[in-house]
Write a protein that holds these residues in place. Structure first.
Motif, PDB file in Angstrom:
ATOM      1  N   SER A   1       8.624  11.961  -1.111  1.00 48.29           N
ATOM      2  CA  SER A   1      10.064  12.080  -0.967  1.00 48.29           C
ATOM      3  C   SER A   1      10.182  11.390   0.605  1.00 48.29           C
ATOM      4  CB  SER A   1      10.331  13.470  -0.607  1.00 48.29           C
ATOM      5  OG  SER A   1       9.455  13.976   0.430  1.00 48.29           O
ATOM      6  N   ALA A   2       9.185  10.538   1.044  1.00 43.54           N
ATOM      7  CA  ALA A   2       9.311   9.838   2.240  1.00 43.54           C
ATOM      8  C   ALA A   2       9.970   8.481   1.966  1.00 43.54           C
ATOM      9  CB  ALA A   2       7.912   9.791   2.863  1.00 43.54           C
ATOM     10  N   SER A   3      10.901   8.293   3.149  1.00 48.19           N
ATOM     11  CA  SER A   3      11.376   6.882   2.867  1.00 48.19           C
ATOM     12  C   SER A   3      10.428   5.813   3.470  1.00 48.19           C
ATOM     13  CB  SER A   3      12.705   6.919   4.094  1.00 48.19           C
ATOM     14  OG  SER A   3      12.343   7.060   5.375  1.00 48.19           O
ATOM     15  N   ALA A   4      10.908   4.595   3.132  1.00 47.10           N
ATOM     16  CA  ALA A   4       9.894   3.452   3.387  1.00 47.10           C
ATOM     17  C   ALA A   4       9.812   3.483   4.888  1.00 47.10           C
ATOM     18  CB  ALA A   4      10.546   2.361   2.766  1.00 47.10           C
ATOM     19  N   ASP A   5      10.938   3.667   5.697  1.00 45.64           N
ATOM     20  CA  ASP A   5      11.017   3.695   6.983  1.00 45.64           C
ATOM     21  C   ASP A   5      10.223   4.925   7.687  1.00 45.64           C
ATOM     22  OD1 ASP A   5      12.408   1.386   6.747  1.00 45.64           O
ATOM     23  OD2 ASP A   5      14.389   2.524   6.895  1.00 45.64           O
ATOM     24  N   HIS A   6       9.754   5.839   6.896  1.00 47.46           N
ATOM     25  CA  HIS A   6       9.318   7.068   7.515  1.00 47.46           C
ATOM     26  C   HIS A   6       8.285   6.824   8.430  1.00 47.46           C
ATOM     27  CE1 HIS A   6       8.066  11.207   7.943  1.00 47.46           C
ATOM     28  NE2 HIS A   6       6.714  11.074   7.343  1.00 47.46           N
ATOM     29  N   LEU A   7       7.257   5.927   8.248  1.00 47.25           N
ATOM     30  CA  LEU A   7       6.035   5.643   9.162  1.00 47.25           C
ATOM     31  C   LEU A   7       6.266   4.201   9.753  1.00 47.25           C
ATOM     32  CD1 LEU A   7       3.480   7.295   6.766  1.00 47.25           C
ATOM     33  CD2 LEU A   7       4.328   8.272   8.935  1.00 47.25           C
ATOM     34  N   ALA A   8       7.356   3.563   9.804  1.00 47.01           N
ATOM     35  CA  ALA A   8       7.495   2.310  10.317  1.00 47.01           C
ATOM     36  C   ALA A   8       6.795   2.344  11.750  1.00 47.01           C
ATOM     37  CB  ALA A   8       8.835   1.802  10.014  1.00 47.01           C
TER      38      ALA A   8
ATOM     39  N   PRO B   1      -1.071  23.277 -10.005  1.00 48.12           N
ATOM     40  CA  PRO B   1      -2.069  23.279  -8.805  1.00 48.12           C
ATOM     41  C   PRO B   1      -0.918  23.521  -7.857  1.00 48.12           C
ATOM     42  CG  PRO B   1      -2.397  21.247 -10.207  1.00 48.12           C
ATOM     43  CD  PRO B   1      -1.343  22.065 -10.922  1.00 48.12           C
ATOM     44  N   THR B   2      -1.527  24.015  -6.797  1.00 48.65           N
ATOM     45  CA  THR B   2      -0.765  24.175  -5.382  1.00 48.65           C
ATOM     46  C   THR B   2      -1.717  23.891  -4.428  1.00 48.65           C
ATOM     47  OG1 THR B   2      -1.476  26.552  -5.094  1.00 48.65           O
ATOM     48  CG2 THR B   2       0.696  25.969  -6.413  1.00 48.65           C
ATOM     49  N   GLY B   3      -1.308  24.002  -2.967  1.00 50.01           N
ATOM     50  CA  GLY B   3      -2.068  23.940  -2.073  1.00 50.01           C
ATOM     51  C   GLY B   3      -1.795  22.584  -1.186  1.00 50.01           C
ATOM     52  N   SER B   4      -2.602  22.170  -0.237  1.00 45.73           N
ATOM     53  CA  SER B   4      -2.388  21.170   0.803  1.00 45.73           C
ATOM     54  C   SER B   4      -2.396  19.894  -0.030  1.00 45.73           C
ATOM     55  CB  SER B   4      -3.215  21.148   1.776  1.00 45.73           C
ATOM     56  OG  SER B   4      -4.599  20.976   1.300  1.00 45.73           O
ATOM     57  N   ASP B   5      -3.254  19.774  -0.942  1.00 47.30           N
ATOM     58  CA  ASP B   5      -3.105  18.246  -1.739  1.00 47.30           C
ATOM     59  C   ASP B   5      -1.721  18.075  -2.495  1.00 47.30           C
ATOM     60  OD1 ASP B   5      -5.641  17.542  -1.062  1.00 47.30           O
ATOM     61  OD2 ASP B   5      -6.540  18.107  -2.892  1.00 47.30           O
ATOM     62  N   VAL B   6      -1.267  19.050  -3.080  1.00 51.24           N
ATOM     63  CA  VAL B   6       0.036  19.128  -3.557  1.00 51.24           C
ATOM     64  C   VAL B   6       1.158  18.926  -2.642  1.00 51.24           C
ATOM     65  CG1 VAL B   6       1.973  20.204  -5.172  1.00 51.24           C
ATOM     66  CG2 VAL B   6      -0.531  20.319  -5.764  1.00 51.24           C
ATOM     67  N   ALA B   7       1.085  19.597  -1.592  1.00 51.91           N
ATOM     68  CA  ALA B   7       2.172  19.679  -0.430  1.00 51.91           C
ATOM     69  C   ALA B   7       2.001  17.875   0.001  1.00 51.91           C
ATOM     70  CB  ALA B   7       1.993  20.584   0.582  1.00 51.91           C
ATOM     71  N   ARG B   8       0.912  17.339   0.399  1.00 55.39           N
ATOM     72  CA  ARG B   8       0.892  15.952   0.712  1.00 55.39           C
ATOM     73  C   ARG B   8       1.465  15.153   0.046  1.00 55.39           C
ATOM     74  NH1 ARG B   8      -4.267  15.887   2.355  1.00 55.39           N
ATOM     75  NH2 ARG B   8      -3.844  16.141   4.524  1.00 55.39           N
ATOM     76  N   LEU B   9       1.169  15.223  -1.525  1.00 57.71           N
ATOM     77  CA  LEU B   9       1.824  14.438  -2.315  1.00 57.71           C
ATOM     78  C   LEU B   9       3.450  14.483  -2.471  1.00 57.71           C
ATOM     79  CD1 LEU B   9      -0.525  14.372  -5.500  1.00 57.71           C
ATOM     80  CD2 LEU B   9      -0.449  12.882  -3.482  1.00 57.71           C
ATOM     81  N   GLN B  10       3.924  15.731  -2.173  1.00 56.42           N
ATOM     82  CA  GLN B  10       5.143  15.908  -2.208  1.00 56.42           C
ATOM     83  C   GLN B  10       5.875  15.160  -1.056  1.00 56.42           C
ATOM     84  OE1 GLN B  10       5.330  20.240  -2.556  1.00 56.42           O
ATOM     85  NE2 GLN B  10       5.690  20.039  -4.709  1.00 56.42           N
ATOM     86  N   GLU B  11       5.211  15.304   0.036  1.00 55.58           N
ATOM     87  CA  GLU B  11       5.618  14.864   1.262  1.00 55.58           C
ATOM     88  C   GLU B  11       5.814  13.220   1.214  1.00 55.58           C
ATOM     89  OE1 GLU B  11       4.441  14.276   5.793  1.00 55.58           O
ATOM     90  OE2 GLU B  11       3.629  15.584   4.618  1.00 55.58           O
ATOM     91  N   LEU B  12       4.711  12.634   0.666  1.00 57.39           N
ATOM     92  CA  LEU B  12       4.757  11.165   0.646  1.00 57.39           C
ATOM     93  C   LEU B  12       5.518  10.513  -0.648  1.00 57.39           C
ATOM     94  CD1 LEU B  12       3.507   8.405   1.228  1.00 57.39           C
ATOM     95  CD2 LEU B  12       1.840   8.843  -0.402  1.00 57.39           C
TER      96      LEU B  12
ATOM     97  N   ALA C   1       0.824  -1.155   0.070  1.00 59.64           N
ATOM     98  CA  ALA C   1       0.035  -0.065  -0.144  1.00 59.64           C
ATOM     99  C   ALA C   1       1.012   1.378   0.021  1.00 59.64           C
ATOM    100  CB  ALA C   1      -1.075   0.004   1.199  1.00 59.64           C
ATOM    101  N   LEU C   2       1.986   1.468   0.763  1.00 61.90           N
ATOM    102  CA  LEU C   2       2.844   2.488   0.910  1.00 61.90           C
ATOM    103  C   LEU C   2       3.467   2.678  -0.519  1.00 61.90           C
ATOM    104  CD1 LEU C   2       3.907   4.663   2.395  1.00 61.90           C
ATOM    105  CD2 LEU C   2       5.672   3.002   3.339  1.00 61.90           C
ATOM    106  N   ALA C   3       4.099   1.427  -1.041  1.00 62.04           N
ATOM    107  CA  ALA C   3       4.702   1.708  -2.233  1.00 62.04           C
ATOM    108  C   ALA C   3       3.826   2.116  -3.525  1.00 62.04           C
ATOM    109  CB  ALA C   3       5.365  -0.029  -2.626  1.00 62.04           C
ATOM    110  N   GLY C   4       2.778   1.635  -3.536  1.00 61.01           N
ATOM    111  CA  GLY C   4       1.598   1.901  -4.492  1.00 61.01           C
ATOM    112  C   GLY C   4       0.958   3.503  -4.272  1.00 61.01           C
ATOM    113  N   ALA C   5       1.203   4.050  -3.006  1.00 63.78           N
ATOM    114  CA  ALA C   5       1.009   5.261  -2.751  1.00 63.78           C
ATOM    115  C   ALA C   5       1.888   6.339  -3.121  1.00 63.78           C
ATOM    116  CB  ALA C   5       0.498   5.471  -1.246  1.00 63.78           C
TER     117      ALA C   5
END
Length: 99
Positions: free
Chosen positions: A70-77, A57-68, A35-39
């Motif tokens: 660039s997140a490492s797989a261990d980010h939410l372990a 587009p800008t805003g919170s949706d774009v920021a959320r996508l940028q965060e995810l 799920a994390l890899a797909g997201a």
């Protein structure tokens, strides 16, 4: 011969939609790593598809996508509830942005 790397806006959108489906399936079947890899793939593909739009587009949706993206797989372990909530929010953001 078809390219392995999408080149056009529509191809990145198609890739994002496929990744959303994969991540949603994985969430429903409690396959958290898939799920994390797909997201993450959905977020990356959506950002590349959005880069071709004018105005971008800008805003919170774009920021959320940028965060995810660039997140490492261990980010939410070790934090499955937070990870699943972030994945669901990101998938919703991808769906809103690429429609």
């Amino acid at each position: 011969m078809k390219q392995l790397v999408p080149s056009g806006h529509e191809e990145w959108q198609d890739r994002a939609v496929a990744a959303v489906h994969t991540a949603s399936y994985a969430l429903n079947h409690r396959l958290s790593h898939l799920a994390l890899a797909g997201a993450r793939e959905a977020a990356r593909a959506a950002l590349l598809a959005l880069a071709a739009k004018t105005p971008r587009p800008t805003g919170s949706d774009v920021a959320r996508l940028q965060e995810l993206a660039s997140a490492s797989a261990d980010h939410l372990a070790g934090r499955p509830a937070e990870r699943d909530a972030m994945i669901r929010a990101s998938l919703s953001a991808v769906t809103r942005l690429i429609q």
